[in-house]
Every structure is written in structure tokens, then in C-alpha cells.
Write a protein that holds these residues in place. Sequence first.
Motif, PDB file in Angstrom:
ATOM      1  N   LEU A   8       0.803  -1.223   0.000  1.00 37.01           N
ATOM      2  CA  LEU A   8       0.000   0.000   0.000  1.00 37.01           C
ATOM      3  C   LEU A   8       0.835   1.273   0.000  1.00 37.01           C
ATOM      4  N   THR A   9       2.120   1.142   0.237  1.00 34.31           N
ATOM      5  CA  THR A   9       2.985   2.319   0.343  1.00 34.31           C
ATOM      6  C   THR A   9       2.949   3.165  -0.926  1.00 34.31           C
ATOM      7  N   GLY A  10       2.749   4.465  -0.739  1.00 38.00           N
ATOM      8  CA  GLY A  10       2.734   5.391  -1.860  1.00 38.00           C
ATOM      9  C   GLY A  10       1.383   5.584  -2.510  1.00 38.00           C
ATOM     10  N   ARG A  11       0.397   4.821  -2.096  1.00 35.78           N
ATOM     11  CA  ARG A  11      -0.940   4.975  -2.666  1.00 35.78           C
ATOM     12  C   ARG A  11      -1.653   6.170  -2.041  1.00 35.78           C
ATOM     13  N   VAL A  12      -2.756   6.562  -2.660  1.00 40.07           N
ATOM     14  CA  VAL A  12      -3.517   7.729  -2.210  1.00 40.07           C
ATOM     15  C   VAL A  12      -4.929   7.297  -1.849  1.00 40.07           C
ATOM     16  N   ALA A  13      -5.351   7.645  -0.639  1.00 40.44           N
ATOM     17  CA  ALA A  13      -6.700   7.328  -0.181  1.00 40.44           C
ATOM     18  C   ALA A  13      -7.473   8.608   0.083  1.00 40.44           C
ATOM     19  N   VAL A  14      -8.706   8.640  -0.383  1.00 38.13           N
ATOM     20  CA  VAL A  14      -9.635   9.727  -0.085  1.00 38.13           C
ATOM     21  C   VAL A  14     -10.616   9.201   0.949  1.00 38.13           C
ATOM     22  N   ALA A  27      -7.900   6.475   8.648  1.00 37.28           N
ATOM     23  CA  ALA A  27      -6.943   7.337   7.949  1.00 37.28           C
ATOM     24  C   ALA A  27      -5.564   7.244   8.588  1.00 37.28           C
ATOM     25  N   GLU A  28      -5.520   7.278   9.915  1.00 38.72           N
ATOM     26  CA  GLU A  28      -4.244   7.201  10.623  1.00 38.72           C
ATOM     27  C   GLU A  28      -3.549   5.861  10.373  1.00 38.72           C
ATOM     28  N   GLU A  29      -4.335   4.782  10.325  1.00 40.98           N
ATOM     29  CA  GLU A  29      -3.746   3.467  10.091  1.00 40.98           C
ATOM     30  C   GLU A  29      -3.230   3.346   8.663  1.00 40.98           C
ATOM     31  N   LEU A  30      -3.994   3.831   7.697  1.00 37.53           N
ATOM     32  CA  LEU A  30      -3.529   3.791   6.314  1.00 37.53           C
ATOM     33  C   LEU A  30      -2.232   4.573   6.171  1.00 37.53           C
ATOM     34  N   ALA A  31      -2.169   5.739   6.820  1.00 38.42           N
ATOM     35  CA  ALA A  31      -0.957   6.559   6.750  1.00 38.42           C
ATOM     36  C   ALA A  31       0.238   5.819   7.352  1.00 38.42           C
ATOM     37  N   ARG A  32      -0.006   5.015   8.377  1.00 34.40           N
ATOM     38  CA  ARG A  32       1.078   4.237   8.998  1.00 34.40           C
ATOM     39  C   ARG A  32       1.665   3.237   8.014  1.00 34.40           C
ATOM     40  N   HIS A  33       0.856   2.838   7.042  1.00 33.83           N
ATOM     41  CA  HIS A  33       1.305   1.891   6.020  1.00 33.83           C
ATOM     42  C   HIS A  33       1.843   2.603   4.778  1.00 33.83           C
ATOM     43  N   GLY A  34       2.032   3.905   4.884  1.00 34.31           N
ATOM     44  CA  GLY A  34       2.623   4.655   3.779  1.00 34.31           C
ATOM     45  C   GLY A  34       1.635   5.214   2.787  1.00 34.31           C
ATOM     46  N   VAL A  35       0.336   5.154   3.109  1.00 35.87           N
ATOM     47  CA  VAL A  35      -0.693   5.708   2.230  1.00 35.87           C
ATOM     48  C   VAL A  35      -0.797   7.213   2.465  1.00 35.87           C
ATOM     49  N   LYS A  36      -0.935   7.967   1.382  1.00 35.56           N
ATOM     50  CA  LYS A  36      -1.157   9.403   1.468  1.00 35.56           C
ATOM     51  C   LYS A  36      -2.660   9.637   1.602  1.00 35.56           C
ATOM     52  N   ALA A  37      -3.063  10.311   2.662  1.00 32.08           N
ATOM     53  CA  ALA A  37      -4.485  10.426   2.987  1.00 32.08           C
ATOM     54  C   ALA A  37      -5.016  11.822   2.694  1.00 32.08           C
ATOM     55  N   ALA A  38      -6.139  11.871   1.995  1.00 28.55           N
ATOM     56  CA  ALA A  38      -6.865  13.118   1.757  1.00 28.55           C
ATOM     57  C   ALA A  38      -8.135  13.071   2.591  1.00 28.55           C
ATOM     58  N   ILE A  39      -8.184  13.888   3.629  1.00 32.84           N
ATOM     59  CA  ILE A  39      -9.307  13.901   4.567  1.00 32.84           C
ATOM     60  C   ILE A  39     -10.322  14.928   4.097  1.00 32.84           C
ATOM     61  N   ILE A  40     -11.548  14.476   3.842  1.00 33.21           N
ATOM     62  CA  ILE A  40     -12.598  15.379   3.360  1.00 33.21           C
ATOM     63  C   ILE A  40     -13.693  15.516   4.414  1.00 33.21           C
ATOM     64  N   ASN A  41     -13.961  16.761   4.772  1.00 30.40           N
ATOM     65  CA  ASN A  41     -15.049  17.109   5.681  1.00 30.40           C
ATOM     66  C   ASN A  41     -15.669  18.406   5.199  1.00 30.40           C
ATOM     67  N   ARG A  42     -16.850  18.700   5.721  1.00 30.54           N
ATOM     68  CA  ARG A  42     -17.481  19.970   5.358  1.00 30.54           C
ATOM     69  C   ARG A  42     -16.657  21.154   5.844  1.00 30.54           C
ATOM     70  N   THR A  43     -15.972  20.985   6.953  1.00 32.06           N
ATOM     71  CA  THR A  43     -15.071  22.037   7.439  1.00 32.06           C
ATOM     72  C   THR A  43     -13.655  21.484   7.486  1.00 32.06           C
ATOM     73  N   ALA A  44     -12.721  22.235   6.915  1.00 30.80           N
ATOM     74  CA  ALA A  44     -11.342  21.766   6.826  1.00 30.80           C
ATOM     75  C   ALA A  44     -10.691  21.666   8.203  1.00 30.80           C
ATOM     76  N   GLU A  45     -11.170  22.472   9.164  1.00 23.44           N
ATOM     77  CA  GLU A  45     -10.547  22.497  10.484  1.00 23.44           C
ATOM     78  C   GLU A  45     -10.604  21.129  11.168  1.00 23.44           C
ATOM     79  N   LYS A  46     -11.776  20.465  11.080  1.00 26.72           N
ATOM     80  CA  LYS A  46     -11.903  19.151  11.707  1.00 26.72           C
ATOM     81  C   LYS A  46     -10.953  18.142  11.058  1.00 26.72           C
ATOM     82  N   GLY A  47     -10.884  18.194   9.757  1.00 31.20           N
ATOM     83  CA  GLY A  47      -9.976  17.300   9.055  1.00 31.20           C
ATOM     84  C   GLY A  47      -8.522  17.595   9.367  1.00 31.20           C
ATOM     85  N   GLN A  48      -8.221  18.868   9.596  1.00 33.47           N
ATOM     86  CA  GLN A  48      -6.841  19.255   9.869  1.00 33.47           C
ATOM     87  C   GLN A  48      -6.345  18.639  11.161  1.00 33.47           C
TER      88      GLN A  48
END
Length: 278
Positions: A8-14, A27-48
Amino acid sequence: MIPIHENLTGRVAVITGGSGVLCSKMAEELARHGVKAAIINRTAEKGQQVVDQIRQSGGTAISIAADVLDRASLVNAREEIIETFGGIDLLINGAGGNHPDAITASEIHGEEEEGKSFFDLDENGFSQVFSSNFTGTFLASQIFGKELLKAEAPAILNISSMSSYSPMTKVPAYSAAKASINNFTMWMAVHFAEAGLRVNAIAPGFFLTKQNRDLLLNKDGSLTARSNKIITATPMKRFGQPEDLLGTLLWLADESYSGFVTGITVPVDGGFMAYSGV
């Protein structure tokens, strides 16, 4: 700790609804495996907040504000993700939730309890719940799907519920929407099978989340009568923890483990579905 899936390393997850209790852990677990995560929420602050956690652990992630019921905002999100990461390999449709206008006060008709009866439910609230859970999944799959088809081993993971199999009392809109998710998962799996896009779903059992906390816990933190029913009907005699979903997530995301698996909804429920009550 789960061994690293180097595939999974280097892949991109939305991840839509990526700041939620369950999806943030995914999202945190995927990132631990080298996945690049794009977090989508109605407000960016929560995703941040999730992004910050991922980055502190050495992972790669971005937060994007988008509404899964707004096609234009999803298109903009897709373009930003492509510009930042170059493509998309995995979509997790985690956005959803419930609404007070779509919840009955009593479990069965005739019980005397303060609040809305079935006949008092507002159609707008009902529609909102159905839309946020089902239509949002459809739109996100449509908008990100074209980009997914360009990937070498694309996958969609939908989030279902125990209520999709046996509808919970009080939440008719949520239950109907999640049942639709199961059906839509199978439909998409067939539609995209020859194109190489696998589509599956996870049906969590009973986990404490922001959406159900008021139904499951009293103000003092003790279990409600509803919670006691749930624990009684769960052979493992506990609520699920977000970590309980991660093995199934990785199995379904990694085609080297599940390359011939598509169109299924996997219960992660502590035995709830298997128990007849006797």
C-alpha cells in the motif's frame, strides 16, 4: 500492532467524513502503512486535526473542505488531490450520520415517551439523513470513480451498519440508507468488475461515536437501557473499538490479500449478527 502492508505504500486514499471517530482511525492506520491520505469534511478544520496527528506520526495527509452532497465541491476536491498527490487509489465513503428530525422517541408505537412519534417525523430531516448516507456515497463514488479507474488496483470501501441487516428501532432513515449502501455496493461491484475496480463495505457493529453517544450513554456516562440491550445481544459483551475495524480495512484495501473479493459487506460486530438471543 498490525504488520505493515508494504503493497500500500505510496498509494492515495480519499476518506470522506474523515474526522469521524471511526474514519479518522482508518486514515491514521492507512498513513502508517505509507498511504497518502486526503481527509474530506465539510469544514477543513476538523480534518486538519486528523492531518496533524498523521503528520506528527511521520505520515502524509491533507485536509480539504467539501460537502458530499455538493458536486462542485467534490470536483474541486478531486482536482486538488490530483494536483497534490497525482492520483487516487482508494475511496472510503465514511460521510453520513443521523438527524433528530429522523429519530422516533419510542422504540415501538404506543409507548408513552416525550418526543417525536413516527407520524411526527419531518420529511426534510428524513431526506437529509438518507442523502448524507446514501446520496453522498453515490456522488463521491461518481466524482472520484473516474480517477480511481486510472489506478493499477483501485478500490472503494463503503461504510454500512448493523442496522442495514436488521433495522434498529428509532432510526428508520438511517437504517434504510445503510441497507441501500449494501445494495449499492453490490451494484457497483458488478458494474466495475471488468474494469478492475473492487467495491466492498464494512458493517460495524455497535461502536460509540459522536452520532450515537446520546442514544447509548446517559449524561453520567452509564449505559442506557438501549445500550444494555445491545450488550446483551453481542456475544463478545462489549462495544467495538475503532481499532477493531483496521484489519478488515487493510484486507479489503490491499489487493494482494483480497484481489478476488468484491461486492461484499463484512460485519465487524462481536457476533451480534450470529446471535439469535437464545
